[in-house]
Write an enzyme that holds these catalytic residues in place. Structure first.
Site, short mmCIF file in Angstrom:
data_model
loop_
_atom_site.label_atom_id
_atom_site.label_comp_id
_atom_site.label_asym_id
_atom_site.label_seq_id
_atom_site.Cartn_x
_atom_site.Cartn_y
_atom_site.Cartn_z
N ALA A 195 41.51 40.40 44.46
CA ALA A 195 41.94 39.58 43.32
C ALA A 195 43.36 39.11 43.54
CB ALA A 195 41.84 40.38 42.03
N ASP A 196 43.69 38.00 42.90
CA ASP A 196 45.06 37.52 42.91
C ASP A 196 45.35 36.86 41.57
OD1 ASP A 196 47.33 37.07 45.10
OD2 ASP A 196 47.37 35.41 43.66
#
Length: 196
Positions: free
Chosen positions: A69-70
């Protein structure tokens, strides 16, 4: 039965997966977080999440699924990533105070069998006006250099500055858990939570 791998050093993402009741293993790897300049808002978050997942592709067993995730903060069309130092954190928060901004978290689920799902979620966050003293206190006390936009909604600043959210609070923390759960259900990974 698939096994979930979390490729994140974020204690918030770990806590959210734990709170979902999902068994997982953490694997960490350094990945370059630069992105092509033509990408816009949600595209940046999705690109970075997919880029991180690709770094694990060769090492995944057929029954493993890696979650990457970012999270990015966007003020108008400017992407505010993690500040380099305290001065940049103060500058970011000075820009954010008194305004609304958007938080995007991109997520990638990559299976050892080659299946890949990439998605993102958006939350609109409203900040009240903050004094210079409040901003400097927060940066000095909470050291938010590991957070996009130089703040954590779960920190002191979230309690005193965030006046309204449109969208998922957990997305602002770094993982849109409602969307993650839906996608993991499709991969039969949520059954692990129910049968633990």
């Amino acid at each position: 039965m698939p096994r979930l791998i979390l490729a994140s050093n974020s204690p918030r993402r770990r806590q959210l997966l734990t709170d979902l009741g999902l068994p997982y293993e953490v694997r960490l790897r350094e990945v370059d977080e630069s992105y092509p300049p033509h990408l816009h808002r949600a595209e940046v978050a999705e690109y970075l999440a997919a880029h991180k997942a690709d770094a694990y592709r060769a090492d995944l067993a057929p029954d493993e699924v890696v979650l990457t995730a970012d999270t990015i903060v966007c003020l108008d069309d400017d992407v505010l990533n993690k500040p380099a130092d305290a001065a940049e954190a103060v500058a970011m928060l000075t820009r954010l105070q008194g305004r609304a901004h958007d938080v995007y978290t991109g997520v990638c689920l990559l299976g050892g069998d080659g299946r890949r799902t990439v998605f993102s979620d958006q939350t609109r966050v409203y900040f009240r006006a903050l004094s210079a003293a409040e901003i400097k206190f927060y940066v000095r006390t909470y050291l938010p250099m590991d957070k996009a936009g130089a703040y954590g909604a779960q920190d002191w600043i979230g309690m005193v500055a965030v006046t309204k959210l449109e969208g998922s609070y957990f997305n602002v923390m770094g993982l849109p858990v409602h969307r993650v759960w839906e996608e993991l259900e499709k991969l039969d990974l949520t059954t692990l939570a129910r049968t633990k």
